[in-house]
Scaffold this active site. Structure first.
Site, PDB file in Angstrom:
ATOM      1  N   TYR A 143      81.532  59.025  16.852  1.00 32.40           N
ATOM      2  CA  TYR A 143      80.663  58.315  17.790  1.00 32.40           C
ATOM      3  C   TYR A 143      81.283  56.983  18.230  1.00 32.40           C
ATOM      4  O   TYR A 143      81.037  56.511  19.334  1.00 32.40           O
ATOM      5  CB  TYR A 143      79.307  58.009  17.146  1.00 32.40           C
ATOM      6  CG  TYR A 143      78.285  59.106  17.277  1.00 32.40           C
ATOM      7  CD1 TYR A 143      78.545  60.394  16.833  1.00 32.40           C
ATOM      8  CD2 TYR A 143      77.031  58.840  17.832  1.00 32.40           C
ATOM      9  CE1 TYR A 143      77.595  61.386  16.930  1.00 32.40           C
ATOM     10  CE2 TYR A 143      76.075  59.826  17.934  1.00 32.40           C
ATOM     11  CZ  TYR A 143      76.354  61.101  17.485  1.00 32.40           C
ATOM     12  OH  TYR A 143      75.404  62.081  17.589  1.00 32.40           O
ATOM     13  N   LYS A 191      83.937  68.382   6.113  1.00 28.88           N
ATOM     14  CA  LYS A 191      84.736  69.522   6.570  1.00 28.88           C
ATOM     15  C   LYS A 191      86.142  69.318   6.003  1.00 28.88           C
ATOM     16  O   LYS A 191      87.151  69.303   6.727  1.00 28.88           O
ATOM     17  CB  LYS A 191      84.711  69.577   8.118  1.00 28.88           C
ATOM     18  CG  LYS A 191      85.347  70.797   8.720  1.00 28.88           C
ATOM     19  CD  LYS A 191      84.570  72.095   8.517  1.00 28.88           C
ATOM     20  CE  LYS A 191      85.335  73.277   9.064  1.00 28.88           C
ATOM     21  NZ  LYS A 191      84.753  74.583   8.678  1.00 28.88           N
ATOM     22  N   ASP A 223      79.658  73.671   7.851  1.00 34.07           N
ATOM     23  CA  ASP A 223      79.229  74.966   8.402  1.00 34.07           C
ATOM     24  C   ASP A 223      78.376  75.721   7.386  1.00 34.07           C
ATOM     25  O   ASP A 223      77.324  76.279   7.711  1.00 34.07           O
ATOM     26  CB  ASP A 223      80.433  75.805   8.875  1.00 34.07           C
ATOM     27  CG  ASP A 223      81.570  75.860   7.863  1.00 34.07           C
ATOM     28  OD1 ASP A 223      81.520  75.147   6.844  1.00 34.07           O
ATOM     29  OD2 ASP A 223      82.526  76.641   8.096  1.00 34.07           O
TER      30      ASP A 223
END
Ligand code: IPM
Ligand code: MN
Length: 359
Positions: A143, A191, A223
């Site tokens: 971001y 991740k 995920d």
């Protein structure tokens, strides 16, 4: 509890003003019963600020927020700003507000109200008893990471996912401390099988965990976490994650509660905290008096407890919401079979009445 508080009210765009108004109705009711005064200082952020001042976060808005006891925000964003560059969009106003107030920790509690156990798109037995907390880092990650932009005459777009040690450490501490007051389990979500930034995140989280031996720490890939949230959400206590993963996972988690219109949030980090619903500005239903004000009212409840030292009143608001749902009152977004559908303002008034029963 003081006898007077100054609250910055940022209604924003779309359904923002409608839902914030209902939170003010409930707050006014509490102020009346408790004989205290809430002074509401209204300011603009998002699209409404772009229209008036040509910037999504006017300096006066940020300055006003800093001098208040807390900030309550509705929502920002509308399709008419979709073609503006990221720097000028309503979303940038919210991001700059979070960064400007130093609010690096976003807490998104996900609790299933018994009255809504059949309202979720998931089966009752999957969501019953769900009570988890997403601790989302809010002022770093992709971001805010540099470099960013669209380069090579439009031939390439890029953002940078980056975390510093200090950024990971301080959000991890928030998660461990929150877990200590709950079921003492933290699931750090990353991740790390693909991203170096996630491997780094994991290393710092593990190091930080050493100071919290009473808290069990586990790790999960994002995920898998998205899948586990719909498969067996009751396995989670505190979910600790970065800015973008937290954004996505909290929308997934919101549906466990029956509607995105239910989920509150608190953004903490400095003296002035910000409270806002997780949902967006829902331009498609704006101005129709059908939006669900519960997420905003529930955010106001967290504000009462966290920023205003009014835990009893906060719990009264929570009970008022639970009672309304138990009595089968709902808004258009909630599927309660045979439920009594209320407008935004009717739900606000009902909760203001209900809250008196618990004060
Ligand atoms: C949220 C929103 C914001 C975010 C947008 C509006 C900038 O989706 O609070 O979840 O991505 O953080
Ligand atoms: Mn979001």
């Amino acid at each position: 509890m003081k006898d007077q508080y100054q609250l910055a009210i940022l209604p924003g765009d779309g359904i923002g003003p409608e839902v914030v108004e209902q939170a003010v109705t409930v707050l006014n009711c509490i102020a009346e019963v408790k004989k205290i005064k809430f002074e509401y200082l209204y300011a603009d952020v998002g699209g409404v600020a772009i229209d008036k001042y040509d910037t999504p976060l006017p300096a006066e808005t940020l300055a006003l927020c800093k001098q208040c006891d807390a900030v309550l925000l509705g929502a920002i964003g509308a399709p008419k700003y979709d073609n503006l560059p990221p720097e000028k969009r309503p979303e940038k106003g919210l991001m700059n507000l979070r960064a400007g107030l130093g609010l690096f920790a976003n807490l998104r509690p996900v609790k299933v109200y018994p009255g809504l156990a059949d309202a979720s798109s998931l089966k009752r037995e999957v969501i019953e008893g769900v009570d988890l907390l997403i601790v989302r880092e809010l002022t770093g990650c992709v971001y805010f990471g540099e470099p960013r932009g669209i380069e090579n005459s439009g031939g390439r777009g890029l953002n940078t996912m980056v975390y510093t040690k200090n950024e990971v450490e301080r959000i991890a501490k928030v998660a461990f401390e929150a877990a200590q007051k709950r079921s003492k389990r933290v699931m750090s979500v990353d991740k790390a099988n693909v991203l170096e930034v996630s491997q780094f995140w994991r290393k710092i989280v593990v190091e930080t965990a050493e100071k919290y031996p009473d808290v069990e720490l586990n790790h999960m890939y994002v995920d898998n976490c998205a899948m586990q949230l719909v498969r067996q959400p009751s396995q989670f206590d505190v979910i600790l994650t970065g800015n973008m993963f937290g954004d996505i996972l909290s929308d997934v988690a919101a549906m466990l509660t029956g509607s995105l219109g239910m989920l509150p949030s608190a953004s903490l980090g400095s003296d002035t905290a910000l409270y806002e619903p997780v949902h967006g500005s829902a331009p498609d239903i704006a101005g129709r008096n059908i939006a669900n004000p519960i997420a905003t009212i529930s955010s106001a409840a967290i504000m009462l407890e966290h920023s205003l030292n009014m835990a009893h009143e906060a719990h009264a608001v929570e009970k008022a919401i639970a009672k309304a749902l138990q009595d089968r009152y709902c808004t258009a977004d909630i599927l309660i079979e045979g439920g009594k559908k209320l407008s935004t303002t009717e739900m606000g008034r009902l909760l203001a009445e209900n809250v008196k029963l618990f004060l």
